[in-house]
Design a protein around this motif. Structure first.
Motif, mmCIF file in Angstrom:
data_model
loop_
_atom_site.group_PDB
_atom_site.id
_atom_site.type_symbol
_atom_site.label_atom_id
_atom_site.label_comp_id
_atom_site.label_asym_id
_atom_site.label_seq_id
_atom_site.Cartn_x
_atom_site.Cartn_y
_atom_site.Cartn_z
ATOM 1 N N LEU A 16 0.860 -1.182 0.000
ATOM 2 C CA LEU A 16 0.000 0.000 0.000
ATOM 3 C C LEU A 16 0.896 1.231 0.000
ATOM 4 O O LEU A 16 1.608 1.497 0.967
ATOM 5 N N LEU A 17 0.878 1.970 -1.118
ATOM 6 C CA LEU A 17 1.775 3.118 -1.291
ATOM 7 C C LEU A 17 1.076 4.452 -1.043
ATOM 8 O O LEU A 17 1.728 5.466 -0.802
ATOM 9 N N GLY A 18 -0.243 4.458 -1.133
ATOM 10 C CA GLY A 18 -1.018 5.678 -0.940
ATOM 11 C C GLY A 18 -2.495 5.332 -1.026
ATOM 12 O O GLY A 18 -2.869 4.167 -1.165
ATOM 13 N N ILE A 19 -3.349 6.343 -0.945
ATOM 14 C CA ILE A 19 -4.787 6.102 -1.007
ATOM 15 C C ILE A 19 -5.150 5.432 -2.333
ATOM 16 O O ILE A 19 -4.832 5.935 -3.407
ATOM 17 N N LYS A 20 -5.765 4.247 -2.228
ATOM 18 C CA LYS A 20 -6.182 3.436 -3.376
ATOM 19 C C LYS A 20 -5.025 3.163 -4.339
ATOM 20 O O LYS A 20 -5.217 3.066 -5.546
ATOM 21 N N ASN A 21 -3.839 3.023 -3.770
ATOM 22 C CA ASN A 21 -2.643 2.751 -4.579
ATOM 23 C C ASN A 21 -1.943 1.516 -4.032
ATOM 24 O O ASN A 21 -1.169 1.586 -3.075
ATOM 25 N N LEU A 22 -2.257 0.372 -4.634
ATOM 26 C CA LEU A 22 -1.631 -0.896 -4.272
ATOM 27 C C LEU A 22 -0.770 -1.373 -5.430
ATOM 28 O O LEU A 22 -1.206 -1.369 -6.581
ATOM 29 N N GLN A 23 0.468 -1.764 -5.115
ATOM 30 C CA GLN A 23 1.382 -2.230 -6.147
ATOM 31 C C GLN A 23 2.051 -3.524 -5.685
ATOM 32 O O GLN A 23 2.520 -3.617 -4.540
ATOM 33 N N GLU A 338 -6.115 -4.969 -7.601
ATOM 34 C CA GLU A 338 -6.873 -3.722 -7.698
ATOM 35 C C GLU A 338 -8.368 -4.003 -7.755
ATOM 36 O O GLU A 338 -9.170 -3.345 -7.067
ATOM 37 N N LYS A 339 -8.766 -4.982 -8.568
ATOM 38 C CA LYS A 339 -10.183 -5.329 -8.691
ATOM 39 C C LYS A 339 -10.748 -5.828 -7.366
ATOM 40 O O LYS A 339 -11.867 -5.478 -6.975
ATOM 41 N N ALA A 340 -9.976 -6.656 -6.679
ATOM 42 C CA ALA A 340 -10.451 -7.250 -5.431
ATOM 43 C C ALA A 340 -10.727 -6.187 -4.380
ATOM 44 O O ALA A 340 -11.769 -6.231 -3.693
ATOM 45 N N PHE A 341 -9.824 -5.238 -4.233
ATOM 46 C CA PHE A 341 -10.025 -4.210 -3.218
ATOM 47 C C PHE A 341 -11.149 -3.248 -3.608
ATOM 48 O O PHE A 341 -11.899 -2.781 -2.741
ATOM 49 N N GLU A 342 -11.302 -2.970 -4.888
ATOM 50 C CA GLU A 342 -12.420 -2.133 -5.326
ATOM 51 C C GLU A 342 -13.743 -2.857 -5.066
ATOM 52 O O GLU A 342 -14.725 -2.245 -4.633
ATOM 53 N N THR A 343 -13.773 -4.167 -5.324
ATOM 54 C CA THR A 343 -14.981 -4.956 -5.072
ATOM 55 C C THR A 343 -15.334 -4.950 -3.596
ATOM 56 O O THR A 343 -16.493 -4.737 -3.207
ATOM 57 N N SER A 344 -14.340 -5.164 -2.745
ATOM 58 C CA SER A 344 -14.579 -5.182 -1.308
ATOM 59 C C SER A 344 -14.998 -3.803 -0.801
ATOM 60 O O SER A 344 -15.872 -3.690 0.065
#
Length: 357
Positions: A16-23, A338-344
């Motif tokens: 987690l690098l920032g708000i809604k920023n997962l790499q 990215e999809k998984a966290f947006e879904t959750s």
């Protein structure tokens, strides 16, 4: 180059690098200690706290100040063991308890290690989490899974532990009549745990019809759709008491808003208990004096302690089935993370979002 160095160079994790920023980036593990095991993570669920970190970079006073590996609901296969490890072996399928306490403070010595102020908890800043190919973890916090318990079910031991700990704290017994606020993942596992503890009647209240239907399918004895009006506690209390048909012995607030806690206090019988499980608000205004005058006990929980063996036994014997809670599955790729966290984060039909690594 040794095999260990090669594994560390290729070990990847979701940072987690920032708000809604997962790499997905390399994650170099700490060295394997004599009492540690290295686990290849195979299943990991997204928790509400993970979503809060993803959306806000914080949960209550836990603030993400630097890049952090996310995730903590996990299970996997042991790939390597430390020199002193006796109870685990390479190839064992295991569930991981994510919090490492200091084991030396008075809270730890008294058995309430979940309250340890020096707790290092997967994916809670500043401690890196477990959404990774591999992690290193202490032997005593790794629990072998029976053959009939899947790795996904092993990962579900973490949220189930919250429900089990709540039922222990509130002393749910076979004659308990239970009310639960919130039909999300934690409300549902608390319902499953209450039934496993023998509660004679369990009803769930929520604002969402779909989640209430899931609760009904999973065994709720009744459901109540409450109002979205944050001031409307009297009507909700009346609906709940009408549905229950009996006095409510124990209420679990798995939401944690002023309204849910106020309604729980009003609906619970004199001499009953209200257990605050959800932490939706850091501060509340609730009718505490009126509840105190009726000797309604207010208790809280923080995570869990000594729950994994019981959770695994409940899953093994079939007294609890968590599989229906897993509604979405994703792979460990940049796109799927990215999809998984947006879904959750959207909620909706999603109950438990699970990664298969």
């Amino acid at each position: 180059m040794t095999n260990t160095e090669e594994n560390e160079e290729t070990n990847m994790a979701a940072w987690l690098l920032g708000i809604k920023n997962l790499q997905i980036q390399p994650y170099h593990l700490p060295p394997l200690g004599p009492n540690d095991v290295k686990v290849q993570i195979k299943a990991l669920g997204i928790c509400g706290s993970d979503v809060h970190h993803f959306k806000n970079m914080r949960v209550a006073n836990f603030i993400v100040k630097k890049p952090m590996v996310i995730g903590h609901e996990c299970a996997g296969i042991i790939k390597e063991v430390g020199s002193n490890v006796k109870s685990q072996a390479v190839g064992d399928r295991v569930a991981l308890e994510p919090g490492i306490s200091c084991q030396t403070c008075n809270l730890c010595k008294n058995g309430t290690y979940n309250l340890c102020k020096k707790m290092k908890f997967f994916g809670s800043p500043p401690t890196n989490g477990s959404l990774a190919n591999q992690v290193v973890h202490p032997e005593n916090l790794v629990f072998k899974l029976p053959d009939n318990v899947s790795l996904e079910e092993g990962a579900m031991c973490e949220p189930l532990s919250v429900g089990v700990h709540a039922c222990r704290r509130a002393n749910v017994t076979p004659d308990s009549k239970v009310l639960i606020f919130g039909a999300g993942p934690i409300g549902l596992v608390t319902m499953l745990a209450a039934h496993a503890f023998g509660a004679s009647k369990v009803i769930i209240a929520d604002i969402d019809d779909h989640r209430l239907s899931i609760a009904k399918d999973l065994g709720a004895n009744g459901t109540v759709k409450v109002s979205t009006n944050l001031q409307d506690t009297d009507e909700d209390t009346e609906k709940i008491q009408k549905t229950m048909g009996d006095s409510i012995d124990i209420s679990f607030d798995c939401v944690g808003f002023d309204k849910t806690m106020s309604t729980a206090l009003n609906a619970t019988r004199a001499g009953g208990k209200v257990c605050l499980v959800g932490l939706g608000r850091s501060q509340m205004t609730i009718p505490l004096v009126a509840a105190a005058a009726r000797e309604v006990d207010v208790i809280g929980i923080f995570r869990y302690r000594n729950t994994w063996p019981l959770c695994i036994e409940l899953l093994k014997t079939g007294k609890i089935d968590v599989k229906p809670l897993i509604t979405h599955r994703y792979k460990f790729t940049q796109e799927d993370v990215e999809k998984a966290f947006e879904t959750s984060a959207r909620g909706g039909n999603a109950i438990k979002v699970m990664f298969n690594l």
